[in-house]
Design a protein around this motif. Sequence first.
Motif, short mmCIF file in Angstrom:
data_model
loop_
_atom_site.label_atom_id
_atom_site.label_comp_id
_atom_site.label_asym_id
_atom_site.label_seq_id
_atom_site.Cartn_x
_atom_site.Cartn_y
_atom_site.Cartn_z
N ALA A 140 -11.09 17.24 -12.62
CA ALA A 140 -10.22 16.53 -13.55
C ALA A 140 -11.07 15.64 -14.45
CB ALA A 140 -9.19 15.72 -12.79
N ALA A 141 -10.57 15.35 -15.64
CA ALA A 141 -11.36 14.61 -16.63
C ALA A 141 -11.76 13.22 -16.15
CB ALA A 141 -10.59 14.53 -17.94
N GLN A 142 -10.85 12.51 -15.51
CA GLN A 142 -11.11 11.12 -15.16
C GLN A 142 -11.25 10.90 -13.65
OE1 GLN A 142 -11.69 8.87 -17.48
NE2 GLN A 142 -11.25 10.33 -19.12
N SER A 143 -10.37 11.48 -12.87
CA SER A 143 -10.32 11.14 -11.45
C SER A 143 -11.44 11.74 -10.62
CB SER A 143 -8.98 11.59 -10.85
OG SER A 143 -8.90 13.00 -10.85
N GLY A 144 -12.04 12.83 -11.13
CA GLY A 144 -13.05 13.50 -10.35
C GLY A 144 -12.45 14.48 -9.35
N GLN A 145 -11.15 14.49 -9.18
CA GLN A 145 -10.50 15.46 -8.31
C GLN A 145 -10.44 16.81 -9.01
OE1 GLN A 145 -6.73 13.42 -7.75
NE2 GLN A 145 -7.32 12.89 -5.66
N SER A 146 -10.33 17.88 -8.22
CA SER A 146 -10.25 19.21 -8.81
C SER A 146 -8.91 19.39 -9.49
CB SER A 146 -10.43 20.28 -7.73
OG SER A 146 -9.30 20.31 -6.87
N ALA A 147 -8.89 20.30 -10.48
CA ALA A 147 -7.64 20.58 -11.18
C ALA A 147 -6.59 21.13 -10.23
CB ALA A 147 -7.91 21.57 -12.32
N ALA A 148 -7.03 21.77 -9.16
CA ALA A 148 -6.09 22.37 -8.21
C ALA A 148 -5.18 21.34 -7.57
CB ALA A 148 -6.84 23.14 -7.13
N SER A 149 -5.67 20.09 -7.45
CA SER A 149 -4.87 19.05 -6.82
C SER A 149 -3.61 18.73 -7.62
CB SER A 149 -5.70 17.78 -6.63
OG SER A 149 -6.10 17.25 -7.89
N ALA A 150 -3.61 19.07 -8.92
CA ALA A 150 -2.46 18.78 -9.76
C ALA A 150 -1.49 19.96 -9.83
CB ALA A 150 -2.92 18.43 -11.18
N LEU A 151 -1.84 21.09 -9.19
CA LEU A 151 -1.00 22.28 -9.25
C LEU A 151 -0.07 22.34 -8.04
CD1 LEU A 151 -3.63 24.96 -10.34
CD2 LEU A 151 -1.89 23.89 -11.77
N ASP A 152 1.15 22.76 -8.30
CA ASP A 152 2.12 22.97 -7.24
C ASP A 152 2.19 24.47 -6.96
OD1 ASP A 152 4.35 22.27 -5.47
OD2 ASP A 152 5.58 23.31 -6.97
N PRO A 153 1.75 24.94 -5.79
CA PRO A 153 1.70 26.39 -5.53
C PRO A 153 3.02 27.12 -5.78
CG PRO A 153 0.39 25.25 -3.89
CD PRO A 153 1.10 24.18 -4.70
N PRO A 154 4.18 26.59 -5.31
CA PRO A 154 5.42 27.31 -5.61
C PRO A 154 5.69 27.43 -7.11
CG PRO A 154 5.77 25.78 -3.81
CD PRO A 154 4.42 25.47 -4.39
N GLU A 155 5.39 26.39 -7.86
CA GLU A 155 5.58 26.45 -9.31
C GLU A 155 4.65 27.47 -9.93
OE1 GLU A 155 4.31 23.40 -12.62
OE2 GLU A 155 6.17 22.73 -11.69
N LEU A 156 3.41 27.52 -9.42
CA LEU A 156 2.45 28.48 -9.94
C LEU A 156 2.90 29.90 -9.61
CD1 LEU A 156 -0.21 29.03 -11.37
CD2 LEU A 156 -1.40 28.68 -9.19
N GLN A 157 3.48 30.11 -8.43
CA GLN A 157 4.03 31.41 -8.08
C GLN A 157 5.10 31.83 -9.09
OE1 GLN A 157 5.36 30.63 -4.04
NE2 GLN A 157 3.79 31.99 -3.22
N ARG A 158 5.95 30.87 -9.41
CA ARG A 158 7.06 31.17 -10.31
C ARG A 158 6.56 31.47 -11.72
NH1 ARG A 158 10.56 27.15 -12.12
NH2 ARG A 158 9.60 25.78 -10.59
N ARG A 159 5.60 30.71 -12.19
CA ARG A 159 5.04 30.95 -13.52
C ARG A 159 4.33 32.31 -13.57
NH1 ARG A 159 1.09 27.85 -15.19
NH2 ARG A 159 0.74 26.47 -13.42
#
Length: 255
Positions: free
Chosen positions: A59-78
């Motif tokens: 992530a740009a600021q937090s240093g956490q991976s982008a995956a931490s902001a993803l919701d797996p069920p939502e990603l399944q649906r998309r």
Amino acid sequence: MKLPRLLAGVGLSVTVVLAASACTTHAGAAAQVGSHAIETSQVRDIVERGLSAAEAVPAAQSGQSAASALDPPELQRRTLTSLVQLQLMSDEARRRGITVSDADVASYYQAYAILQFGSVRAFERRAAAAGFAQRDVAIIVRSGALQSALSDRISPRLLATDAQTRSQYNSIVSQVGRIPLTYAQAKPYLARFIAADDRAAALKPVLDQAERKDPISINPRFGRWNADQFGIVAADGTIASSAVPAPTLDTTLQS
């Protein structure tokens, strides 16, 4: 209606079973479009690759991976929405004798990435953050190329003006610097990207008819199909946790 604008957003044949006016999916299928089934395993594999790709994007600021902001069920649906959209438009293009070659898709990929994000690398990095591995980005790009080809047949004169495309090209260059597309090369894509909303509105009745020819059925565990939104929405008690999410990546240019 949201046409394939998200890295959201992308079949195997089975027998269509009709119950009243709706078609139903078979065991193992996440969705069915006409006689084509989209297997749950295909959705799962794309989502797993996407989450792995996102893990590598900090992530740009937090240093956490982008995956931490993803919701797996939502990603399944998309992801499933993208696969359904692609199948529906592929079937309609075939009925109309419209062919989109691998070379056409590759050209669309380059033009979209450069004109929307400044470079192919930047586009693929953004796609990874949205939960799509590089090998799966072609799904949404093919959807965009098919949508453009269908719109060219339905509304060939619905294009941005020379003045609009020139202004947009100059704006892109002023923001990102020199790009590997001349104005002459970029103009046909810009003319379509800029007029995307009007072209989508003109295409909607065609896709409505396509849905009637190829009924769409979604496995209830993923939600339900919403024709107005051209995507999957949550249904009570499903793994889908919210309504169709806002696009994370758009395959049309934002002016």
